[in-house]
Design a protein around this motif. Structure first.
Motif: not given
Length: 680
Positions: A21, A23, A37, A41, A552-553, A609
């Motif tokens: 992923r 971020d 994203m 996610y 985002y994270g 983040n």
């Protein structure tokens, strides 16, 4: 209503940790990568979600971020973002920075000198308009034409300067220009702040580290016409513990990054700027500590400055380590090599890397005089602002320096005229230090050293100017501001006359920098941006510019030297970590209420983040757009984040709303704020 019973039924998004992923990114609100994203996610915010969050995000002109969290203008931010407000309101009899402050009624909220809260209301692409203004130009002619068009756009965009602020921002090194329009609130007051030790527990040793036990949170309030502003579009306060793996968003104003720098620019950072900065700041820290040891008064009066210096030093040490790490720099070099390879077929591009290298070479020769011909200190800063403002206001708006155009003048005036204490010993020390460093780096026989010092020593000159100036008095500053150039030139104030003496040389250096560096940089930066868009598409994020961004994270720890670092600490951990000796001495409010404190409450936590300085105070929000914390730091690995992001190690450090709610209820009670945050 008790903290434990509020909002606990809110649905949470818990996601498994996934190494793949990505971020990375401080994204503009008009360029959020929803598809990216969603792929990572399984969910991404829609436009209505983004619009709601943007409307509640606040930029503080002191260099931090914040958010509206009630319908009556209540603003959540960090304690270290309002420390200067506490400091400026303090005296030997009332040390608010040390003791904290709780306004039991709104009419007791403390005004914060120089502070302004701003909310983005529109983002407009003005790239073609700005670039068209300097097409075919170069050097200083380019920067003049560009700045004139920017001043024109800012003035036209914000005709009501009492409530609006317009700012044209350069993105992608000159590849894009965006006009940001803000609704501004120039009356900002402090409502609640914990003790300094509660926010700074662990001090410099814990700074940029984790686990952390820091109550780095405070509340401000925005006023207009003497009344709290109405903010129905605020974010909902959600005092709960974070869930490991849940998606998080950080919304704020990251200050600046250098991730788009070329190898020649990075070499300048590593070889010139960072070594000079580290050496000079280290000496300043030593001088200040020595002076603070002389008396309790100086210890109090110098604390805010010392905290800022120590924080900056750690940042620059981290950046230096990053740029001397072969593995890290090899990654940056490889990325540049790949872009160059992808761009070889574009003959129209030319060689912007070579152009930048030449510009950086010219800047190396100008850097030391450009840096050292402006002495430090609040009083000299006032004098320089008054001199420049008087000179610039005689010119047409489009010909003025940035900071003195019609759109920028209201904030410049506010910062100049707001009343705040000036401590002569501290100002004298700062000025003497900066002048001594100028002589050291420029040389005794250098014309700029002679201009700065004449026949006096740095310490003699600083003592004379600080002891004889009247500029600590805001009434004097106001008279000079209103009197314009005639009042400035007729002034007998030695600090004003000194600033006048230096102003022409400072302007000459700015002209040389514009000609040799800033102008070529604008052209080369634009070409490099075009190359990136051609190679990778336009779904890219620009370097940070202290404008609104969203990252985002997820809530997630990391592995350090073979050990897993936890994602969260608890309030009880404060007492376990305490040694009784500074900076690991428990704040008095914590000690007095130890038996009443819920020691299981979540305290600080970390997320993946992507943030940088300027994000301090940014709301950390969940999928439901509720606030679950305030970002206040990064871990030690994030200090290299100025140049690049490593998702396996870089972390944002957050104070949780769970802990802040416990502080509001138990440690530093503020029942009115508790009701306000609950929506009552």
């Amino acid at each position: 209503m008790n903290r434990k019973s509020v909002y606990l039924s809110a649905a949470l998004l818990a996601l498994p940790a996934t190494a793949a992923r990505a971020d990375e990114g401080m994204w503009t609100f008009d360029g959020f990568p929803a598809e990216r994203m969603e792929a990572a996610y399984g969910w991404a915010p829609d436009q209505a979600w983004l619009d709601k969050v943007q409307a509640a995000a606040v930029r503080l002109t002191g260099g931090c971020s914040a958010s509206f969290v009630s319908s009556d203008g209540l603003i959540l931010t960090n304690h270290h973002c309002i420390a200067s407000c506490l400091f400026d309101n303090s005296s030997a009899q009332m040390d608010y920075l040390n003791d904290g402050y709780v306004a039991q009624r709104r009419d007791l909220e403390l005004k914060c000198p120089g502070q302004q809260a701003e909310v983005v209301t529109a983002i407009t692409d003005v790239t073609d308009t700005v670039k068209g203004a300097f097409a075919g130009l170069a050097g200083e002619a380019l920067t003049k034409a560009r700045d004139a068009r920017i001043a024109e756009l800012e003035k036209a965009g914000c005709t009501d300067t009492a409530t609006m602020r317009c700012q044209v921002v350069t993105l992608f090194g000159g590849g894009q220009y965006k006009l940001y329009t803000y609704r501004k609130y120039s009356d900002v007051r402090l409502a609640w702040a914990p003790e300094d030790r509660a926010a700074t527990f662990g001090g410099d040793p814990d700074n940029f580290n984790f686990p952390r036990y820091s109550m780095d949170a405070s509340f401000l309030r925005a006023y207009e016409n003497g009344k709290p502003v109405s903010t129905p579009g605020h974010l909902k306060w959600n005092p709960r513990a974070p869930q490991e793996g849940e998606a998080t968003f950080v919304v704020g104003n990251p200050g600046s990054t250098s991730r788009l720098y070329t190898q020649s620019q990075l070499a300048f950072e590593r070889e010139v700027r960072l070594p000079v900065t580290l050496t000079t700041l280290s000496e300043l820290r030593g001088r200040l500590i020595q002076a603070m040891d002389e008396s309790p008064e100086k210890e109090r009066e110098g604390l805010d400055t010392l905290n800022g210096i120590e924080n900056s030093l750690k940042v620059y040490i981290g950046r230096t380590k990053a740029l001397n790490d072969p593995a890290f720099t090899d990654t940056l070099a490889a990325a540049e090599a790949e872009l160059r390879e992808r761009s070889t077929s574009d003959a129209a591009l030319g060689d912007p890397w070579a152009d930048l290298e030449q510009a950086v070479g010219a800047y190396r020769a100008l850097y030391l005089p450009y840096r050292f011909t402006a002495p430090s200190g609040d009083l000299f800063g006032y004098a320089q602002t008054l001199v420049y403002a008087a000179q610039e206001r005689t010119k047409p708006n489009g010909e003025r320096l940035r900071g003195f155009t019609d759109s920028a003048l209201p904030l410049t005036e506010k910062r100049l005229l707001d009343e705040r204490p000036v401590y002569p010993w501290l100002d004298e020390m700062m000025m003497g230090w900066s002048l001594s460093k100028a002589r050291e780096y420029l040389g005794v026989d250098d014309p700029d050293s002679k201009l700065l010092l004449g026949k006096e020593s740095p310490e003699q000159l600083a003592e004379r100017l600080v002891s004889q100036t009247q500029l600590a008095d805001p009434v004097v500053r106001k008279a000079l501001w209103e009197g314009g150039i005639a009042a400035i030139e007729a002034s007998g104030d030695p600090m004003i006359q000194y600033a006048l003496r230096l102003s022409q040389r400072q302007r000459d250096l700015q002209q040389q920098v514009d000609e040799a560096y800033a102008g070529p940089l604008a052209i080369a930066g634009g070409k490099l941006a075009d190359a990136r868009f051609a190679a990778y598409g336009d779904s890219l994020y620009p370097d940070a510019t202290f404008t609104l961004r969203i990252s985002y994270g997820q809530v997630k720890g990391w592995e350090e030297r073979g050990q897993q670092v936890p994602f969260m600490t608890t309030l009880g951990g404060t007492f376990e970590r305490a040694t009784g000796n500074a900076p690991f001495d428990v704040a008095s409010g914590f000690a007095a209420n130890e038996t009443a404190i819920d020691k299981t409450a979540a305290y600080d936590f970390v997320t993946t983040n992507d943030i940088i300085g300027g994000n301090s105070g940014s709301p950390v929000i969940d999928r439901n757009a509720t606030v679950i914390g305030a970002a206040f730091d990064g871990n030690i690995h994030s200090l290299g984040g100025n140049y690049g992001y490593d998702g396996t190690l870089n972390r944002t450090v957050v104070v949780s709303t769970d802990a802040v709610q416990e502080a509001l209820e138990t440690i530093y009670p503020a029942p009115a704020l508790v009701k306000e945050l609950a929506g009552h």
